[in-house]
Design a protein around this motif. Structure first.
Motif, mmCIF file in Angstrom:
data_model
loop_
_atom_site.group_PDB
_atom_site.id
_atom_site.type_symbol
_atom_site.label_atom_id
_atom_site.label_comp_id
_atom_site.label_asym_id
_atom_site.label_seq_id
_atom_site.Cartn_x
_atom_site.Cartn_y
_atom_site.Cartn_z
ATOM 1 N N VAL A 8 0.782 -1.337 0.131
ATOM 2 C CA VAL A 8 0.012 0.084 -0.134
ATOM 3 C C VAL A 8 0.693 1.338 0.013
ATOM 4 N N ASP A 9 0.638 2.178 -0.702
ATOM 5 C CA ASP A 9 1.384 3.441 -0.890
ATOM 6 C C ASP A 9 0.808 4.298 0.396
ATOM 7 N N LEU A 10 1.780 5.567 0.234
ATOM 8 C CA LEU A 10 1.182 6.572 1.417
ATOM 9 C C LEU A 10 -0.210 7.095 1.325
ATOM 10 N N ASN A 11 -0.821 7.003 0.035
ATOM 11 C CA ASN A 11 -1.977 7.383 -0.128
ATOM 12 C C ASN A 11 -3.161 6.554 0.051
ATOM 13 N N GLY A 12 -2.899 5.133 0.496
ATOM 14 C CA GLY A 12 -3.696 4.304 0.636
ATOM 15 C C GLY A 12 -4.140 3.459 -0.469
ATOM 16 N N VAL A 13 -3.461 3.526 -1.640
ATOM 17 C CA VAL A 13 -3.746 2.650 -2.858
ATOM 18 C C VAL A 13 -2.842 1.324 -2.751
ATOM 19 N N SER A 14 -3.503 0.395 -2.848
ATOM 20 C CA SER A 14 -3.457 -0.927 -2.811
ATOM 21 C C SER A 14 -2.808 -1.453 -4.209
ATOM 22 N N TYR A 15 -1.633 -1.885 -3.926
ATOM 23 C CA TYR A 15 -0.879 -2.500 -5.539
ATOM 24 C C TYR A 15 -0.641 -4.153 -5.276
ATOM 25 N N GLY A 16 -1.492 -4.636 -4.669
ATOM 26 C CA GLY A 16 -1.342 -6.177 -4.751
ATOM 27 C C GLY A 16 -1.282 -6.759 -3.455
#
Length: 67
Positions: A8-16
């Motif tokens: 998860v990135d710092l903006n809360g977007v999940s990448y898998g």
């Protein structure tokens, strides 16, 4: 039984997400492109005029079980 690992990135977007067997793991994070090179300048042979705030970063995450 299995555990799960999510990136998860710092903006809360999940990448898998991946399934992991319980246990200890080694983890290596590699990153390139943090020199603030604008993504369009790096990828486009005819870059646009003017400023652009889209830095290109490439991350590699390596994991392997501790034996």
């Amino acid at each position: 039984m299995e555990d799960r690992l999510e990136v998860v990135d710092l903006n809360g977007v999940s990448y898998g997400e991946i399934a992991l067997r319980p246990g200890r793991y080694h983890l290596r994070l590699l990153c390139r492109g943090r020199d603030h090179l604008e993504a369009l300048l790096a990828l486009d042979p005819f870059p646009p005029e003017g400023p652009h705030d889209d830095p290109l970063e490439v991350w590699v995450i390596q994991m392997w079980p501790d034996r």
